[in-house]
Every structure is written in structure tokens, then in C-alpha cells.
Design a protein around this motif. Structure first.
Motif, short mmCIF file in Angstrom:
data_model
loop_
_atom_site.label_atom_id
_atom_site.label_comp_id
_atom_site.label_asym_id
_atom_site.label_seq_id
_atom_site.Cartn_x
_atom_site.Cartn_y
_atom_site.Cartn_z
N GLY A 264 0.77 -1.12 -0.04
CA GLY A 264 -0.01 -0.07 -0.14
C GLY A 264 0.74 1.36 0.02
N VAL A 265 0.42 2.28 -0.71
CA VAL A 265 1.13 3.48 -0.79
C VAL A 265 0.83 4.45 0.47
CG1 VAL A 265 0.97 3.52 -3.40
CG2 VAL A 265 -0.58 4.81 -1.75
N GLY A 266 -0.23 4.13 1.11
CA GLY A 266 -0.55 4.97 2.51
C GLY A 266 -1.70 5.81 2.16
N THR A 267 -1.55 7.18 2.79
CA THR A 267 -2.85 8.02 2.87
C THR A 267 -2.29 9.17 2.07
OG1 THR A 267 -3.48 6.94 4.82
CG2 THR A 267 -4.33 9.15 4.07
N PRO A 268 -2.56 9.62 0.74
CA PRO A 268 -1.99 10.93 0.16
C PRO A 268 -2.72 12.02 0.71
CG PRO A 268 -2.86 9.11 -1.61
CD PRO A 268 -2.99 8.48 -0.17
N PHE A 269 -4.05 12.03 1.05
CA PHE A 269 -4.50 12.98 1.89
C PHE A 269 -5.86 12.44 2.85
CE2 PHE A 269 -7.85 12.74 -1.50
CZ PHE A 269 -9.09 13.30 -0.47
N VAL A 298 -17.20 3.94 2.90
CA VAL A 298 -15.97 3.14 2.19
C VAL A 298 -16.64 3.05 0.70
CG1 VAL A 298 -13.96 1.69 2.10
CG2 VAL A 298 -14.88 2.41 4.25
N ALA A 299 -15.81 3.21 -0.11
CA ALA A 299 -15.93 2.60 -1.59
C ALA A 299 -14.44 2.27 -2.00
CB ALA A 299 -16.32 3.83 -2.72
N LYS A 300 -14.37 1.30 -2.57
CA LYS A 300 -13.16 0.50 -3.12
C LYS A 300 -12.86 1.43 -4.48
CE LYS A 300 -13.18 -3.51 -0.25
NZ LYS A 300 -12.20 -3.07 0.78
N LEU A 301 -11.67 1.82 -4.74
CA LEU A 301 -11.27 2.36 -6.32
C LEU A 301 -10.27 1.39 -6.82
CD1 LEU A 301 -10.52 5.86 -4.71
CD2 LEU A 301 -12.60 4.76 -5.63
N PRO A 302 -10.47 1.44 -8.18
CA PRO A 302 -9.73 0.46 -9.05
C PRO A 302 -8.45 1.00 -9.67
CG PRO A 302 -11.52 1.53 -10.39
CD PRO A 302 -11.53 2.21 -9.01
N PHE A 303 -7.80 1.73 -8.50
CA PHE A 303 -6.52 2.36 -8.93
C PHE A 303 -5.28 1.33 -8.93
CE2 PHE A 303 -8.26 6.76 -7.80
CZ PHE A 303 -8.74 6.78 -8.98
N ILE A 304 -4.23 1.53 -9.87
CA ILE A 304 -3.15 0.52 -9.47
C ILE A 304 -1.82 1.61 -9.92
CG2 ILE A 304 -1.59 -1.47 -10.13
CD1 ILE A 304 -4.48 -2.87 -11.32
N ILE A 305 -1.35 1.91 -8.86
CA ILE A 305 -0.42 3.22 -9.03
C ILE A 305 0.97 3.06 -8.20
CG2 ILE A 305 -2.26 4.89 -9.19
CD1 ILE A 305 -1.49 5.54 -6.43
N ASN A 306 1.17 1.78 -7.53
CA ASN A 306 2.45 1.58 -6.76
C ASN A 306 3.47 0.83 -7.71
OD1 ASN A 306 1.22 -0.94 -6.72
ND2 ASN A 306 1.77 -1.36 -4.86
N ASP A 307 3.67 1.52 -8.95
CA ASP A 307 4.72 1.08 -9.99
C ASP A 307 5.99 1.73 -9.96
OD1 ASP A 307 3.68 2.92 -11.14
OD2 ASP A 307 2.79 1.68 -12.79
N GLY A 308 5.96 2.94 -9.26
CA GLY A 308 7.07 3.70 -9.26
C GLY A 308 7.19 4.66 -10.24
N LYS A 309 5.91 4.97 -10.83
CA LYS A 309 5.91 6.06 -12.13
C LYS A 309 4.70 6.98 -11.59
CE LYS A 309 6.66 2.26 -15.48
NZ LYS A 309 6.03 1.56 -16.78
N TRP A 310 4.77 8.11 -12.38
CA TRP A 310 3.83 9.07 -12.25
C TRP A 310 2.47 8.79 -12.70
CZ3 TRP A 310 4.07 12.94 -8.98
CH2 TRP A 310 5.20 13.51 -8.15
N HIS A 311 1.53 8.94 -11.86
CA HIS A 311 0.03 8.72 -12.27
C HIS A 311 -0.66 9.83 -11.88
CE1 HIS A 311 0.64 4.44 -13.72
NE2 HIS A 311 1.50 4.37 -12.45
N HIS A 312 -1.81 10.22 -12.79
CA HIS A 312 -2.67 11.22 -12.64
C HIS A 312 -4.21 10.56 -12.19
CE1 HIS A 312 -5.99 14.52 -13.36
NE2 HIS A 312 -4.86 15.30 -12.97
#
Length: 430
Positions: A264-269, A298-312
Motif C-alpha cells: 500500500g502507498v499509504g494516505t495521500p490526503f 467506504v468505496a473501493k477504487l480500481p487504482f493501480i499506482i504503486n509501480d514507481g511511475k507518475w500517475h494522474h
């Protein structure tokens, strides 16, 4: 009457014993004399007889010395047992502790204790990995500073860069030394706390020196061309937005994220209001998917971002029916409804970047901290269209800035070693 009988019985017993066994001491003259003395039941008869024949003060001194020796030995044994227990406890902590299981909605279960060490509890190998990651982050920032100094012919920047590089080399030697200690059977674990304190103190000093050096770049960049960096999971690195949010019946929140943290990347905000710490939170904790929390729903989001690349990424929501949509890199990845329907986002709260709040403006937990880079964080009090979100993700000239919160250095305060440095979102797309 009974007491008198007992006393007479005692005296008769002692007298008969002495006559049978003989004297305890010969007083000379070739004649044996017997001493009849009443003594307590638990006292040795010969010892009592000798006490009458020896100087009383010497015997008392001897007894006191023996008693003191016994007490000292007993105290020494107790101290040794306590030392063994303490060392066993420290060794157990050094060998690693398991993180608490996640509770509902990806949040941790309360255990009654709080991590006060600053870093998330971890074993030696995890500690070394985190230190290596920090060193790598510092080196990357130094490379940026080196490029800046070459472009501006800054003699002071070069000298400071050389000094900081030397300190980083020293830190790497400390990390290597700790690796060797672990491989040699962990003989240095007793000094783990002291060593860790020295390393963290040096890291804090390095962060401060690099931050001071990076200030020279601020005059040459727009206020919105920056990113926040959170290199470690701690409960003290974060950024705080200077103003609160208004009451909102709809919102869109967008940002650029880059992380390879696991799990997990943690808590952005996180946005907390009085009486509700989870008013609006974006979190990916443990092995759970990323989630959006509104009023603790709670709603689960379909994000996959922990690959070390920038994502918007962008999330939109309206209070009517609790409808939400999730966008990654300009493309809708998921949607849903019934997320805190008809509940407006409350005003007068605290907006924190990089940490999840358990209390208003605090109660941070290192295991839920964001690790990575964050930039271009914007909030609108309406639902943006698909086209508007695509423009943001592709750096279109038509892209808008948040009307509730827009990304400016002057709008954010940073704490605990989190850092700011130059960032251009559009260069990541080229």
C-alpha cells in the motif's frame, strides 16, 4: 500456668541434652563444666553456648557481615534476572514485530497502544531497506541541485553539495556496518536504539541542509511547479493545508502521485472535522485496494499506482445518491453509488497531506503514512466532466485549477522532514 510448664520443660530438655552430648566447650582446669541455659526453640544449642563463651560484640559483627553478604548476593541475582529479561525483550523487538491487522475499510484495529518511535515497527532488514531508500532519495535531490548549480554557476551550492555528499557517504558506511553486525549474529543489537537515534539525527540534519539549499531554486520557479516528497513511513512527516474546506455537496479531487511503496502507498490526503476524523480520506493501506472514505463510509477504487511511475488520479462525488467516479491517467476506471448519500462534506476541518488522521489534525499512524511523491493537488466543489479530467491528465492548456483548493507553495506548510522541490507534470509525459 501453661507458660510456666512450657518453660520448665524447655530447661529440663536442654539440661538432659547437654549431659548426654557432653560440653560444647572445655573451660580448662581439666574439669568439664556444663552450662544450663534456656534458649529459644529454633536456635542451635551449641551456638547459644558458644555465644556465652565468646565476646558478644565479635559474634554480632560476624553475624551482621554474613547477613549483609547474603543480601548483596540476593540483590545481584535479582539485577541479573532483570537484565536478562530486558535483553530478551530488546532482542525480540529487533527480530521484528508484525503489523496490526486491518479493520473495516482498510483502517487498522485499535490495540490500545500507539507507535511513538516515529517509524513503523519493523525488523532490521526493513530498517536497512528504508534507510537505503532515504539515501537514494537524498542522492536524487543532490543530483537536481548539482544540475541547478551548473546552470547558475553557484560556488556556494557546489561547496554545500560536496559537503552533503560526504555526509551521505558516511551514512552508507553506517548502514553497511549495521548489515555486518546483523550477519555476525546481531552482537550490536543492544545498541540498536542508540545507533538508530544517531542515524535519524543525521538524516534530519541532511534533510534540513538540502531543503535550505533548495530554497535557492524557489526564486526561479512558479509557485505551482513543485512536488512534495515523503521518503519514509513515519508518524511525523506531513504537509498541512493552511485553510479549511467549505461545505460541499459535490467535489472533484485530482493529483499526481508516484510511489512504489508496499504494501500500500499509504494516505495521500485526509480531511477531518470535529467529531469525524474520516470526513474525506484517500487511503491504500496494507493489502487492501485504494479506498475513498466519506463520513467513514467506504468505496473501493480500481487504482493501480504503486509501480514507481507518475500517475494522474481523480475522484468525483455528489451527495445525491452518493454517486462517485474514479479516473486514472485521464480514463474512467470505475464508478458507483450510495457512498454517504445526502451527506454534505462539512466545513471547518483540517486537511493533511501524507497522513491519516485519527483525531482532528493528529493521531497519525506510521503504518498508514504516504510514501512517495505528490503534486498538483486540486479540489473543486463540483463534479468535473470527463473532458476536463482528460485535459488535466494530458497537461492541456485548457486544464483548470481547483476553485476550493489550488496547488501553491504558499498554501501549504510542511513538517517532519517532508520536502518540496521543482516538478513539471508535463515533462513526465514527454
Amino acid at each position: 500456668m501453661q507458660a510456666i510448664k512450657k518453660a520448665i520443660s524447655w530447661k529440663l530438655f536442654i539440661l538432659s541434652y547437654l549431659f548426654v552430648e557432653g560440653s560444647c566447650q572445655d573451660f580448662g582446669g581439666g574439669q568439664t563444666q556444663f552450662i544450663c541455659t534456656s534458649v529459644p526453640k529454633d536456635v542451635d544449642i551449641c551456638a547459644a553456648t558458644l555465644q556465652n563463651s565468646m565476646p558478644g560484640e565479635n559474634l554480632k559483627t560476624t553475624v551482621m557481615q554474613l547477613r549483609e553478604t547474603v543480601l548483596q548476593q540476593k540483590e545481584t541475582i535479582m539485577n541479573q534476572k532483570e537484565t536478562i529479561r530486558e535483553l530478551t525483550s530488546k532482542l525480540t523487538r529487533c527480530e521484528g514485530q508484525s503489523a496490526p491487522e486491518p479493520g473495516p475499510g482498510g483502517r487498522r484495529k485499535e490495540t490500545g497502544t500507539k507507535n511513538t518511535m516515529g517509524d513503523v515497527s519493523r525488523g532490521p532488514s526493513d530498517t536497512l531497506a528504508q534507510l537505503s531508500q532515504t539515501l537514494q532519495s537524498l542522492k536524487q535531490r543532490l543530483e537536481n541541485l548539482e544540475q541547478f548549480s551548473r546552470n547558475n554557476n553557484s560556488v556556494q551550492a557546489n561547496s554545500l553539495k560536496d559537503l552533503l555528499q560526504s555526509k551521505i557517504d558516511d551514512l552508507e558506511k553506517q548502514v553497511l556496518s549495521r548489515v555486518n553486525s546483523i550477519e555476525d549474529g546481531k552482537p550490536g543489537m543492544r545498541n540498536e536504539t542508540e545507533q538508530r537515534g544517531r542515524v535519524e539525527s543525521t538524516l534530519t540534519s541532511l534533510h534540513q541542509r538540502i531543503t535550505d539549499l533548495e530554497k535557492g531554486q524557489k526564486e526561479n520557479r512558479p509557485l505551482d511547479k513543485f512536488q512534495l516528497t515523503f521518503p519514509l513511513r513515519t508518524n511525523y512527516m506531513y504537509a498541512k493545508v493552511k485553510k479549511s474546506l467549505p461545505e460541499m455537496y459535490a467535489f472533484t479531487v485530482c493529483m499526481w502521485l508516484k510511489s512504489n511503496a508496499s504494501p500500500g502507498v499509504g494516505t495521500p490526503f485526509s480531511y477531518a472535522v470535529p467529531g469525524q476524523a474520516n470526513e474525506l480520506v484517500l487511503i491504500e493501506w496494507g493489502n487492501n485496494p485504494m479506498e475513498i472514505l466519506i463520513n467513514d463510509k467506504v468505496a473501493k477504487l480500481p487504482f493501480i499506482i504503486n509501480d514507481g511511475k507518475w500517475h494522474h488520479i481523480c475522484v468525483t462525488w455528489t451527495t445525491r445518491d452518493g454517486v462517485w467516479e474514479a479516473f486514472q491517467d485521464g480514463v474512467m476506471r470505475g464508478s458507483g453509488e450510495n457512498l454517504a448519500p445526502y451527506h454534505p462534506i462539512k466545513p471547518q476541518g483540517v486537511l493533511i497531506l501524507g497522513q491519516e488522521q485519527d483525531t482532528l489534525g493528529g493521531g497519525f499512524d506510521a503504518t498508514q503514512a504516504f510514501v512517495g511523491d505528490l503534486a498538483n493537488f486540486h479540489i473543486w466543489d463540483r463534479k468535473l466532466s470527463i473532458g476536463e479530467i482528460y485535459n488535466l491528465a494530458t497537461c492541456s492548456s485548457k486544464a483548470q485549477i481547483g476553485n476550493v483548493f489550488s496547488w501553491l507553495e504558499s498554501s501549504i506548510d510542511i513538517y517532519g522532514g517532508a520536502s518540496k522541490w521543482t516538478f513539471e507534470a508535463c515533462r513526465q509525459l514527454n
